[in-house]
Enzyme design. Structure first.
Site, PDB file in Angstrom:
ATOM      1  N   ASP A  44      70.518  33.208  16.663  1.00  0.00           N
ATOM      2  CA  ASP A  44      69.309  32.461  16.251  1.00  0.00           C
ATOM      3  C   ASP A  44      69.425  31.914  14.837  1.00  0.00           C
ATOM      4  O   ASP A  44      69.070  30.755  14.581  1.00  0.00           O
ATOM      5  CB  ASP A  44      68.014  33.278  16.453  1.00  0.00           C
ATOM      6  CG  ASP A  44      67.923  34.590  15.701  1.00  0.00           C
ATOM      7  OD1 ASP A  44      68.938  35.024  15.098  1.00  0.00           O
ATOM      8  OD2 ASP A  44      66.823  35.196  15.709  1.00  0.00           O
ATOM      9  N   GLY A 127      61.682  50.676  15.324  1.00  0.00           N
ATOM     10  CA  GLY A 127      63.070  50.678  14.833  1.00  0.00           C
ATOM     11  C   GLY A 127      64.105  50.733  15.939  1.00  0.00           C
ATOM     12  O   GLY A 127      65.257  51.050  15.699  1.00  0.00           O
ATOM     13  N   SER A 133      58.041  45.195  14.791  1.00  0.00           N
ATOM     14  CA  SER A 133      57.491  44.559  13.587  1.00  0.00           C
ATOM     15  C   SER A 133      57.055  43.124  13.863  1.00  0.00           C
ATOM     16  O   SER A 133      56.027  42.686  13.343  1.00  0.00           O
ATOM     17  CB  SER A 133      58.461  44.645  12.407  1.00  0.00           C
ATOM     18  OG  SER A 133      59.706  44.159  12.750  1.00  0.00           O
ATOM     19  N   ASP A 177      62.584  36.726  17.509  1.00  0.00           N
ATOM     20  CA  ASP A 177      61.625  37.779  17.861  1.00  0.00           C
ATOM     21  C   ASP A 177      60.200  37.239  17.881  1.00  0.00           C
ATOM     22  O   ASP A 177      59.427  37.478  18.814  1.00  0.00           O
ATOM     23  CB  ASP A 177      61.715  38.944  16.870  1.00  0.00           C
ATOM     24  CG  ASP A 177      63.123  39.501  16.772  1.00  0.00           C
ATOM     25  OD1 ASP A 177      63.942  39.181  17.644  1.00  0.00           O
ATOM     26  OD2 ASP A 177      63.393  40.249  15.815  1.00  0.00           O
TER      27      ASP A 177
HETATM   28  C1  GLA Z   1      67.021  40.911  15.042  1.00  0.00           C
HETATM   29  C2  GLA Z   1      66.491  39.680  14.323  1.00  0.00           C
HETATM   30  C3  GLA Z   1      66.602  38.438  15.204  1.00  0.00           C
HETATM   31  C4  GLA Z   1      68.021  38.286  15.775  1.00  0.00           C
HETATM   32  C5  GLA Z   1      68.516  39.597  16.367  1.00  0.00           C
HETATM   33  C6  GLA Z   1      69.969  39.537  16.763  1.00  0.00           C
HETATM   34  O1  GLA Z   1      66.207  41.199  16.138  1.00  0.00           O
HETATM   35  O2  GLA Z   1      65.149  39.873  13.948  1.00  0.00           O
HETATM   36  O3  GLA Z   1      66.224  37.301  14.473  1.00  0.00           O
HETATM   37  O4  GLA Z   1      68.895  37.794  14.803  1.00  0.00           O
HETATM   38  O5  GLA Z   1      68.359  40.683  15.463  1.00  0.00           O
HETATM   39  O6  GLA Z   1      70.158  38.629  17.798  1.00  0.00           O
END
Ligand code: GLA
Length: 386
Positions: A44, A127, A133, A177
């Protein structure tokens, strides 16, 4: 009066705790899901493609506007907290820092915010890489929007949530996310182009389910290792002379000289993962589950060998899942360094898989795993309960 004890029904607990703590009923109830990522990991922040689904492990926030500029909160997990909407500055605030960060980004955008009383509770493990979050950020954005009369735009909210992570919490995470939590659709995964923010829902075939396998392990210093991976990707993009690794193919990457071997491997993961993600969405659409499984397995291997964000616990649990009947594919999900794996499994075999993997994992590592059999769920939303 002390808050009532839990019933296992978070929505109900949040509402009854609101009545006990603040007196009277809440006006609004907000639900925000967690997410898993089917494939497209660490792509991302390289302007690439991701394929997450919002899940039916969720956070609930019950609230009622106040007449002053304060936010008073009670968390079922963490207890009470309070802050003023004036003069916000980052500090070592724990969970309440996410809410303050949201108030800060909205104030920076020029919005005048109304305070509120709220109770929050969640069954998204914290976590574990399931975006607890992002769910808290998106629910809080939704809360401020509702009480302050700000029009709700999920993409705009997702970008603001990402800004909270990047500028308030100092985690250089991408946009996946918050978009998954904001735009999830029941029974669908979302193919997201993280450059254009185009989101295409792809139906999950009936008869398949998402089994999230929590290794029970969490590693410290995840944020610094994550930020380091991001920097390595940016170094590689600069060496290739492109804005982001999204703009390179494997042949192009091979032809670039002078890349430090570790940086080259990081870039190879991202470039190959983008290709796998697009292929996986096609495979799911056409019902080619063998190919989907193959792509998930290749993704895990690439995250383990080239991007180096897997762990022994993740490798063991993925391997055990793949040996079970009815398992289409399995891989680590989320940032890595511990946390969860995802297996896509025939629904009728999900409970058996979860049980057998849990037993064998305990035999192998002496650690208790948890399995969450999940459906793909809708994104964040607000219910009027006044
Ligand atoms: C975490 C980050 C996302 C993404 C993932 C790995 O969840 O918050 O933005 O980079 O790791 O794909």
């Amino acid at each position: 009066m002390s808050p009532p004890t839990g019933t296992g029904d978070t929505r109900h607990d949040v509402q009854s705790t609101f009545e006990a703590v603040f007196g009277g009923r809440p006006d609004l109830l907000i639900r925000a899901p967690g997410r898993v990522n089917l494939i497209g990991e660490h792509t991302d922040y390289n302007d690439g493609f991701v394929f997450p689904a919002a899940i039916d492990r969720e956070l609930w926030l019950a609230l009622r506007p106040r007449t002053d500029e304060r936010v008073a909160l009670h968390s079922l997990d963490f207890g009470a907290g309070e802050f003023s909407l004036g003069g916000l500055s980052p500090g070592d605030d724990g969970w309440i820092g996410y809410l303050k960060g949201v108030a800060w980004v909205l104030t920076e955008k020029g919005h005048r915010l109304t305070g509120w009383d709220g109770v929050v509770g969640s069954d998204i493990p914290i976590g574990a890489g399931l975006s607890s979050s992002a769910a808290l950020e998106m629910a809080t954005l939704c809360a401020f929007a509702a009480v302050s009369g700000i029009p709700w735009e999920p993409r705009e909210a997702a970008l603001l949530g990402q800004r909270v992570e990047n500028q308030w919490m100092d985690v250089q995470s991408g946009i996946m996310d918050q978009l998954a939590v904001g735009l999830g659709r029941r029974d669908h995964a979302l193919l997201i182009d993280c450059r254009t923010l185009d989101v295409r829902p792809v139906p999950l075939p009936a008869g398949l389910t998402l089994v999230v396998l929590d290794t029970g392990t969490r590693r410290g210093l995840v944020d610094s290792a994550y930020n380091e991976r991001r920097q390595q990707c940016e170094t590689a993009a600069r060496a290739c002379g492109v804005p982001a690794l999204r703009d390179v193919d494997l042949a192009g990457l091979e032809s670039v000289g002078g890349l430090e071997p570790t940086v080259r491997r990081r870039a190879r993961h991202v470039v190959s993962e983008n290709g796998r993600t697009l292929e996986a969405a096609g495979a799911l659409r056409s019902g080619d589950l063998d190919h989907l499984g193959h792509l998930m397995n290749a993704s895990h291997a690439s995250l383990r060998d080239d991007f180096e964000v897997s762990t022994e616990a993740l490798d063991v649990i993925v391997d055990l899942a793949l040996r079970q009947p009815g398992c289409v594919g399995a891989r680590m999900t989320g940032a890595g360094f511990g946390g969860c794996a995802l297996a896509i499994v025939e629904e009728s075999r999900a409970a058996g898989l979860a049980r057998r993997v849990g037993e064998a994992y305990h035999d192998a590592l002496g650690i208790q795993a948890e399995a969450y059999v999940c459906g793909a769920a809708d994104g964040v939303g607000v219910l009027d309960v006044s």
